[in-house]
Motif scaffolding. Structure first.
Motif, PDB file in Angstrom:
ATOM      1  N   PRO A   1       0.821  -1.216   0.000  1.00 44.15           N
ATOM      2  CA  PRO A   1       0.000   0.000   0.000  1.00 44.15           C
ATOM      3  C   PRO A   1       0.855   1.266   0.000  1.00 44.15           C
ATOM      4  CG  PRO A   1      -0.915  -1.606   1.523  1.00 44.15           C
ATOM      5  CD  PRO A   1       0.387  -2.164   1.047  1.00 44.15           C
ATOM      6  N   GLU A   2       1.968   1.232   0.722  1.00 44.44           N
ATOM      7  CA  GLU A   2       2.836   2.410   0.788  1.00 44.44           C
ATOM      8  C   GLU A   2       3.408   2.761  -0.581  1.00 44.44           C
ATOM      9  OE1 GLU A   2       2.220   0.589   4.579  1.00 44.44           O
ATOM     10  OE2 GLU A   2       3.122  -0.289   2.776  1.00 44.44           O
ATOM     11  N   ASN A   3       3.896   1.762  -1.302  1.00 42.42           N
ATOM     12  CA  ASN A   3       4.467   2.029  -2.626  1.00 42.42           C
ATOM     13  C   ASN A   3       3.401   2.449  -3.627  1.00 42.42           C
ATOM     14  OD1 ASN A   3       7.169   1.613  -2.032  1.00 42.42           O
ATOM     15  ND2 ASN A   3       7.085  -0.585  -2.460  1.00 42.42           N
ATOM     16  N   LEU A   4       2.225   1.824  -3.550  1.00 41.29           N
ATOM     17  CA  LEU A   4       1.148   2.160  -4.482  1.00 41.29           C
ATOM     18  C   LEU A   4       0.657   3.596  -4.291  1.00 41.29           C
ATOM     19  CD1 LEU A   4      -0.839  -1.199  -4.378  1.00 41.29           C
ATOM     20  CD2 LEU A   4       0.354  -0.273  -6.372  1.00 41.29           C
ATOM     21  N   THR A   5       0.545   4.026  -3.061  1.00 42.89           N
ATOM     22  CA  THR A   5       0.039   5.386  -2.809  1.00 42.89           C
ATOM     23  C   THR A   5       1.040   6.458  -3.247  1.00 42.89           C
ATOM     24  OG1 THR A   5       0.869   5.244  -0.528  1.00 42.89           O
ATOM     25  CG2 THR A   5      -1.461   4.717  -0.894  1.00 42.89           C
ATOM     26  N   LYS A   6       2.294   6.088  -3.415  1.00 40.34           N
ATOM     27  CA  LYS A   6       3.297   7.043  -3.899  1.00 40.34           C
ATOM     28  C   LYS A   6       3.188   7.266  -5.408  1.00 40.34           C
ATOM     29  CE  LYS A   6       6.778   5.662  -0.458  1.00 40.34           C
ATOM     30  NZ  LYS A   6       8.095   4.975  -0.303  1.00 40.34           N
ATOM     31  N   MET A   7       2.482   6.363  -6.091  1.00 36.05           N
ATOM     32  CA  MET A   7       2.425   6.411  -7.546  1.00 36.05           C
ATOM     33  C   MET A   7       1.318   7.354  -8.033  1.00 36.05           C
ATOM     34  SD  MET A   7       4.848   4.464  -8.534  1.00 36.05           S
ATOM     35  CE  MET A   7       5.863   4.457  -7.045  1.00 36.05           C
ATOM     36  N   ASP A   8       1.598   8.015  -9.140  1.00 36.38           N
ATOM     37  CA  ASP A   8       0.553   8.774  -9.820  1.00 36.38           C
ATOM     38  C   ASP A   8      -0.294   7.850 -10.694  1.00 36.38           C
ATOM     39  OD1 ASP A   8       1.147  11.651  -9.097  1.00 36.38           O
ATOM     40  OD2 ASP A   8       3.104  11.026  -9.866  1.00 36.38           O
TER      41      ASP A   8
ATOM     42  N   ASN B   1      -7.361  -0.535  -4.669  1.00 38.80           N
ATOM     43  CA  ASN B   1      -7.693   0.157  -3.414  1.00 38.80           C
ATOM     44  C   ASN B   1      -6.698   1.266  -3.057  1.00 38.80           C
ATOM     45  OD1 ASN B   1      -9.875  -1.512  -3.134  1.00 38.80           O
ATOM     46  ND2 ASN B   1      -8.952  -2.832  -1.580  1.00 38.80           N
ATOM     47  N   HIS B   2      -5.454   1.112  -3.493  1.00 37.62           N
ATOM     48  CA  HIS B   2      -4.421   2.044  -3.025  1.00 37.62           C
ATOM     49  C   HIS B   2      -3.773   2.854  -4.151  1.00 37.62           C
ATOM     50  CE1 HIS B   2      -4.522   0.483   1.087  1.00 37.62           C
ATOM     51  NE2 HIS B   2      -4.654  -0.711   0.548  1.00 37.62           N
ATOM     52  N   SER B   3      -4.366   2.816  -5.338  1.00 38.52           N
ATOM     53  CA  SER B   3      -3.783   3.551  -6.461  1.00 38.52           C
ATOM     54  C   SER B   3      -4.665   4.715  -6.874  1.00 38.52           C
ATOM     55  CB  SER B   3      -3.583   2.615  -7.662  1.00 38.52           C
ATOM     56  OG  SER B   3      -2.736   1.539  -7.323  1.00 38.52           O
ATOM     57  N   ALA B   4      -4.024   5.829  -7.206  1.00 41.52           N
ATOM     58  CA  ALA B   4      -4.769   7.004  -7.677  1.00 41.52           C
ATOM     59  C   ALA B   4      -5.319   6.770  -9.078  1.00 41.52           C
ATOM     60  CB  ALA B   4      -3.861   8.228  -7.675  1.00 41.52           C
ATOM     61  N   LEU B   5      -4.595   5.963  -9.872  1.00 37.43           N
ATOM     62  CA  LEU B   5      -4.998   5.695 -11.248  1.00 37.43           C
ATOM     63  C   LEU B   5      -4.427   4.345 -11.665  1.00 37.43           C
ATOM     64  CD1 LEU B   5      -6.140   6.585 -14.068  1.00 37.43           C
ATOM     65  CD2 LEU B   5      -3.898   7.661 -14.472  1.00 37.43           C
ATOM     66  N   VAL B   6      -5.248   3.506 -12.277  1.00 35.84           N
ATOM     67  CA  VAL B   6      -4.797   2.228 -12.815  1.00 35.84           C
ATOM     68  C   VAL B   6      -5.167   2.165 -14.289  1.00 35.84           C
ATOM     69  CG1 VAL B   6      -4.839  -0.280 -12.621  1.00 35.84           C
ATOM     70  CG2 VAL B   6      -5.197   1.117 -10.576  1.00 35.84           C
ATOM     71  N   VAL B   7      -4.176   1.993 -15.132  1.00 37.72           N
ATOM     72  CA  VAL B   7      -4.412   1.838 -16.569  1.00 37.72           C
ATOM     73  C   VAL B   7      -4.180   0.366 -16.905  1.00 37.72           C
ATOM     74  CG1 VAL B   7      -3.708   2.514 -18.888  1.00 37.72           C
ATOM     75  CG2 VAL B   7      -3.745   4.217 -17.043  1.00 37.72           C
ATOM     76  N   ASP B   8      -5.225  -0.290 -17.356  1.00 40.80           N
ATOM     77  CA  ASP B   8      -5.241  -1.746 -17.528  1.00 40.80           C
ATOM     78  C   ASP B   8      -5.190  -2.095 -19.009  1.00 40.80           C
ATOM     79  OD1 ASP B   8      -5.619  -4.457 -17.392  1.00 40.80           O
ATOM     80  OD2 ASP B   8      -7.586  -4.371 -16.415  1.00 40.80           O
ATOM     81  N   THR B   9      -4.068  -2.664 -19.455  1.00 38.46           N
ATOM     82  CA  THR B   9      -3.932  -3.046 -20.863  1.00 38.46           C
ATOM     83  C   THR B   9      -4.304  -4.503 -21.123  1.00 38.46           C
ATOM     84  OG1 THR B   9      -1.619  -3.806 -20.754  1.00 38.46           O
ATOM     85  CG2 THR B   9      -1.992  -1.421 -21.020  1.00 38.46           C
ATOM     86  N   ARG B  10      -4.630  -5.255 -20.077  1.00 40.94           N
ATOM     87  CA  ARG B  10      -4.864  -6.698 -20.217  1.00 40.94           C
ATOM     88  C   ARG B  10      -6.247  -7.139 -19.742  1.00 40.94           C
ATOM     89  NH1 ARG B  10      -0.828  -9.350 -23.272  1.00 40.94           N
ATOM     90  NH2 ARG B  10       1.228  -8.606 -22.640  1.00 40.94           N
TER      91      ARG B  10
END
Length: 440
Positions: free
Chosen positions: A390-397, A415-424
């Protein structure tokens, strides 16, 4: 002396020695398969690290267990060496070396040629040579036969030359190596008989064809078929994105048709050693016949463009959150070329990383199968996998899903990401409708 029947008898009574040149994703499994059925196999490689690991009963390929290697070594049925003089001891020599592309997307046969020149020094009457590396029609005759023929070596009489393309699918649990039919083409009918005997020892089915050229083109065609259809669905993905239609739902619905349809799936670009490369081998060879393979080349152009389109989609998604790509922290989730394998060959993740870095993003990655990004001819990215916390994910844009490994906690990612771009379409299993999820 009846060299053909003597060799076939040695194969049948398991007294022959099989040499396999190239201990990679193709060569190592085939060598171990011979050992499994009780035929001694000797693995050759120019990489001393691989040789040392194998002889120490270690594996460097995810889907090949160290226990399997240890079992074959302890039974005195397998060992590895960098001493190519021992090729003279082998009754059969199988060539399984890489066939990459040059920077100009032309065939690079230097590994095949170097291996052929080495074999040439040690070839002897009674041996069979089988090329398995994927290549264009004519390679076996042009680069092997031309080197091996001499006054005391007559193909089909006292030595035998075969082309039998590899059909490996790393990470596919549905097919063991012995279940996959093997296409075999010999220079002469006697070569054909020997080729059938070699692979008949270890496989359930051998498919004989009339020449090495047919076998060579068979392999290239298999992968061109996939390349063209993947290009079609990748192009459809880009169109449906503009139309506001979910391409994955379209594919799922189309797949209910019980005839005349085979599903292919879009992604972030082509990966693996075969599909991104093999079409160019045939396109290059076709020019020798004053023929333009327009359909194949167009498919290559479409697939090459996909990583650029993915980066554009990621940039647009960041813009909607009032963020700029330059300076954004991006995590690539999965960097192997396909799920559940440790294979980075031609992975689209490499191109995506290059494009993101060029755009000014700060890039990291997580992949449970790839702890360290290996150096390639084109990419020297000194990166290591970061923990998925969760700590590493929340650091990501943004998190960019490049490879949909099964052993990833995708709910944690959402749950812990500001944005997820899903190519799969990896997040489809969660049935999430979150605004922070974008398909690309």
């Amino acid at each position: 002396m009846d060299f053909k029947n003597t060799l076939i008898s040695k194969l049948n009574d398991k007294t022959s020695l099989i040499g396999v040149v190239g201990m990679g994703y193709v060569g190592l499994p085939i060598a171990l398969r011979f050992a499994e059925v009780g035929i001694k196999a000797l693995g050759f490689d120019v990489d001393p690290v691989k040789i040392d690991k194998l002889n120490q009963k270690q594996s460097y390929i995810e889907h090949i267990s160290a226990q399997k290697i240890a079992k074959m070594i302890e039974a005195d049925l397998f060992s590895a060496t960098g001493d190519f003089k021992r090729l003279a001891d082998c009754d059969v020599v199988i060539i399984a070396v890489p066939t990459p592309l040059t920077d100009k997307k032309e065939p690079d046969l230097k590994y095949v040629v170097a291996t052929a020149e080495t074999i040439q020094k040690f070839i002897r009457p009674g041996q069979a040579i089988s090329l398995e590396s994927t290549t264009y029609p004519g390679t076996t005759k042009e680069h092997l036969l031309s080197r091996f023929e001499r006054a005391d070596m007559k193909v089909g009489e006292n030595y035998f030359l075969i082309y039998s393309p590899e059909r490996e699918d790393p990470g596919n649990p549905d097919f063991s190596i012995h279940q996959i039919p093997k296409v075999v083409g010999g220079i002469t009918p006697s070569c054909q008989d020997v080729g059938e005997a070699i692979y008949g020892c270890i496989l359930d089915r051998v498919v004989k064809v009339t020449s090495p050229e047919v076998a060579e083109l068979t392999k290239v065609f298999e992968n061109i078929f996939r390349c063209v259809n993947i290009a079609l669905v990748n192009e459809l993905k880009m169109l449906t994105d503009r139309m506001g239609i979910d391409v994955w739902e379209v594919i799922k619905a189309s797949s209910t048709k019980p005839f005349g349809f085979m599903p292919f799936f879009p992604g972030p670009g082509l990966g693996g050693h075969c599909i991104p490369i093999d079409p160019y081998y045939l396109s290059w060879k076709a020019k020798e016949y004053d023929f333009s393979t327009r359909f194949i080349e167009l498919a290559g152009e479409v697939n090459t463009s996909v990583p650029y389109w993915v980066v554009q989609k990621l940039s647009e998604a960041l813009n909607k959150q009032k963020k700029c790509m330059n300076g954004s922290k991006i995590m690539l989730l999965g960097v192997a070329y396909k799920k559940n394998v440790d294979d980075m060959r031609e992975s689209p993740a490499l191109v995506l990383t290059k494009l993101l870095l060029k755009a000014g993003a700060e890039v990291c990655y997580h992949d449970p199968y790839i702890p360290v990004l290996p150096h390639t001819r084109e990419f020297q990215l000194d990166m290591t996998s970061v923990p998925l916390t969760p700590e590493n994910l929340t650091k990501m844009d943004a998190v960019l899903i490049v490879t949909d490994h099964d052993n990833v906690d995708y709910q944690l990612v959402v749950n812990h990401s500001a944005l997820v771009v899903d190519t799969r379409n990896a997040l489809d299993r969660l049935n999430e409708k979150s605004k922070n999820i974008v398909k690309a």
